[in-house]
Design a protein around this motif. Structure first.
Motif, PDB file in Angstrom:
ATOM      1  N   MET A  55       0.841  -1.185   0.000  1.00 44.06           N
ATOM      2  CA  MET A  55       0.000   0.000   0.000  1.00 44.06           C
ATOM      3  C   MET A  55       0.883   1.244   0.000  1.00 44.06           C
ATOM      4  N   ALA A  56       0.563   2.197  -0.817  1.00 45.67           N
ATOM      5  CA  ALA A  56       1.371   3.411  -0.969  1.00 45.67           C
ATOM      6  C   ALA A  56       0.777   4.551  -0.157  1.00 45.67           C
ATOM      7  N   LYS A  57       0.440   4.273   1.089  1.00 47.59           N
ATOM      8  CA  LYS A  57      -0.255   5.264   1.913  1.00 47.59           C
ATOM      9  C   LYS A  57       0.503   6.580   2.047  1.00 47.59           C
ATOM     10  N   ALA A  58       1.806   6.528   2.208  1.00 46.85           N
ATOM     11  CA  ALA A  58       2.595   7.751   2.397  1.00 46.85           C
ATOM     12  C   ALA A  58       2.410   8.718   1.229  1.00 46.85           C
ATOM     13  N   ARG A  59       2.231   8.204   0.029  1.00 46.94           N
ATOM     14  CA  ARG A  59       2.075   9.061  -1.132  1.00 46.94           C
ATOM     15  C   ARG A  59       0.739   9.793  -1.125  1.00 46.94           C
ATOM     16  N   TYR A  60      -0.225   9.248  -0.411  1.00 45.77           N
ATOM     17  CA  TYR A  60      -1.520   9.917  -0.321  1.00 45.77           C
ATOM     18  C   TYR A  60      -1.456  11.161   0.556  1.00 45.77           C
ATOM     19  N   ASN A  61      -0.368  11.341   1.273  1.00 44.19           N
ATOM     20  CA  ASN A  61      -0.239  12.528   2.113  1.00 44.19           C
ATOM     21  C   ASN A  61      -0.330  13.806   1.290  1.00 44.19           C
ATOM     22  N   THR A  62       0.150  13.773   0.076  1.00 45.52           N
ATOM     23  CA  THR A  62       0.105  14.965  -0.769  1.00 45.52           C
ATOM     24  C   THR A  62      -0.800  14.788  -1.981  1.00 45.52           C
ATOM     25  N   ALA A  63      -1.179  13.570  -2.300  1.00 47.04           N
ATOM     26  CA  ALA A  63      -1.978  13.309  -3.497  1.00 47.04           C
ATOM     27  C   ALA A  63      -3.466  13.315  -3.177  1.00 47.04           C
ATOM     28  N   ASP A  64      -4.252  13.713  -4.160  1.00 44.28           N
ATOM     29  CA  ASP A  64      -5.701  13.599  -4.058  1.00 44.28           C
ATOM     30  C   ASP A  64      -6.037  12.124  -4.293  1.00 44.28           C
ATOM     31  N   PRO A  65      -6.546  11.411  -3.264  1.00 43.94           N
ATOM     32  CA  PRO A  65      -6.787   9.968  -3.396  1.00 43.94           C
ATOM     33  C   PRO A  65      -7.700   9.608  -4.569  1.00 43.94           C
ATOM     34  N   GLY A  66      -8.620  10.482  -4.930  1.00 45.45           N
ATOM     35  CA  GLY A  66      -9.523  10.202  -6.037  1.00 45.45           C
ATOM     36  C   GLY A  66      -8.842  10.161  -7.392  1.00 45.45           C
ATOM     37  N   TYR A  67      -7.694  10.820  -7.500  1.00 49.22           N
ATOM     38  CA  TYR A  67      -6.966  10.878  -8.767  1.00 49.22           C
ATOM     39  C   TYR A  67      -5.645  10.118  -8.719  1.00 49.22           C
ATOM     40  N   TYR A  68      -5.322   9.551  -7.574  1.00 51.51           N
ATOM     41  CA  TYR A  68      -3.990   8.977  -7.372  1.00 51.51           C
ATOM     42  C   TYR A  68      -3.626   7.932  -8.428  1.00 51.51           C
ATOM     43  N   THR A  69      -4.499   6.974  -8.669  1.00 54.38           N
ATOM     44  CA  THR A  69      -4.167   5.884  -9.592  1.00 54.38           C
ATOM     45  C   THR A  69      -3.870   6.414 -10.988  1.00 54.38           C
ATOM     46  N   LEU A  70      -4.697   7.306 -11.476  1.00 53.18           N
ATOM     47  CA  LEU A  70      -4.489   7.889 -12.803  1.00 53.18           C
ATOM     48  C   LEU A  70      -3.203   8.708 -12.842  1.00 53.18           C
ATOM     49  N   LEU A  71      -3.010   9.567 -11.839  1.00 52.17           N
ATOM     50  CA  LEU A  71      -1.813  10.409 -11.804  1.00 52.17           C
ATOM     51  C   LEU A  71      -0.546   9.582 -11.636  1.00 52.17           C
TER      52      LEU A  71
ATOM     53  N   VAL B 188       1.084  15.902  -6.128  1.00 51.40           N
ATOM     54  CA  VAL B 188       0.632  16.844  -5.104  1.00 51.40           C
ATOM     55  C   VAL B 188      -0.772  17.280  -5.502  1.00 51.40           C
ATOM     56  N   GLY B 189      -1.756  16.896  -4.721  1.00 49.78           N
ATOM     57  CA  GLY B 189      -3.140  17.209  -5.064  1.00 49.78           C
ATOM     58  C   GLY B 189      -3.512  16.527  -6.362  1.00 49.78           C
ATOM     59  N   THR B 190      -3.876  17.320  -7.364  1.00 46.18           N
ATOM     60  CA  THR B 190      -4.194  16.779  -8.691  1.00 46.18           C
ATOM     61  C   THR B 190      -3.109  17.127  -9.703  1.00 46.18           C
ATOM     62  N   TYR B 191      -1.932  17.505  -9.208  1.00 44.08           N
ATOM     63  CA  TYR B 191      -0.813  17.880 -10.063  1.00 44.08           C
ATOM     64  C   TYR B 191       0.323  16.879  -9.926  1.00 44.08           C
TER      65      TYR B 191
ATOM     66  N   LYS C 169      11.226  17.953   2.463  1.00 45.65           N
ATOM     67  CA  LYS C 169      11.732  18.531   3.710  1.00 45.65           C
ATOM     68  C   LYS C 169      11.527  20.050   3.751  1.00 45.65           C
ATOM     69  N   SER C 170      11.545  20.681   2.589  1.00 40.54           N
ATOM     70  CA  SER C 170      11.355  22.132   2.526  1.00 40.54           C
ATOM     71  C   SER C 170      10.049  22.520   1.830  1.00 40.54           C
ATOM     72  N   ASN C 171       9.257  21.522   1.450  1.00 43.11           N
ATOM     73  CA  ASN C 171       8.016  21.772   0.705  1.00 43.11           C
ATOM     74  C   ASN C 171       8.270  22.608  -0.545  1.00 43.11           C
TER      75      ASN C 171
ATOM     76  N   GLU D 266       0.794  26.651  -3.724  1.00 47.71           N
ATOM     77  CA  GLU D 266       1.165  27.497  -2.592  1.00 47.71           C
ATOM     78  C   GLU D 266       0.095  27.466  -1.506  1.00 47.71           C
ATOM     79  N   GLN D 267      -1.178  27.377  -1.903  1.00 47.88           N
ATOM     80  CA  GLN D 267      -2.256  27.266  -0.920  1.00 47.88           C
ATOM     81  C   GLN D 267      -2.158  25.963  -0.128  1.00 47.88           C
ATOM     82  N   LYS D 268      -1.530  24.960  -0.707  1.00 50.41           N
ATOM     83  CA  LYS D 268      -1.321  23.685  -0.024  1.00 50.41           C
ATOM     84  C   LYS D 268      -0.051  23.712   0.850  1.00 50.41           C
TER      85      LYS D 268
END
Length: 130
Positions: free
Chosen positions: A1-17, A54-57, A65-67, A94-96
């Protein structure tokens, strides 16, 4: 499971992205390959990732470490419509809580040393030291 990657990804788009990100890694532009060769072998102890969701990008490069997100812009980024999309993308990131720095392919090829200095200065400035 790639849970750590969901920290910044939109789970609804993760597989496609994730599929797109994997393809982008396989087919890097010349500029991305050049920069990755330097970022992945840096001596500052900073870890960079490429084609990170990151999100849907999909960010070209990121230092978590520095975002800091590093975007490499090819020729089509000079088109007015793409510049508006890039501005919206940067504002959303930037909003994120991310810091975005952009470089053109041309600048990367002609001023690599200066670009690398700017990247590392920018990243160090935004390090989350607690």
């Amino acid at each position: 499971m790639a849970k750590a990657r969901y920290n910044t990804a939109d789970p609804g788009y993760y597989t496609l992205l994730k599929t797109f990100a994997d393809e982008n890694k396989k087919h890097q532009t010349e500029a991305e390959q050049l920069l990755w060769n330097h970022l992945s072998h840096n001596n500052l102890g900073l870890r960079f990732r490429r084609q990170y969701i990151v999100g849907t990008y999909i960010a070209d490069f990121i230092c978590l470490k520095s975002n800091t997100i590093i975007e490499i812009d090819g020729g089509y980024h000079s088109q007015a419509q793409q510049q508006i999309k890039d501005l919206i993308r940067t504002e959303n990131l930037e909003q994120k809580g991310f810091h975005v720095i952009r470089f053109t392919n041309e600048r990367l090829f002609s001023e690599l040393s200066q670009v690398l200095d700017e990247i590392f200065d920018f990243v160090v400035k935004h390090l989350d030291i607690k």
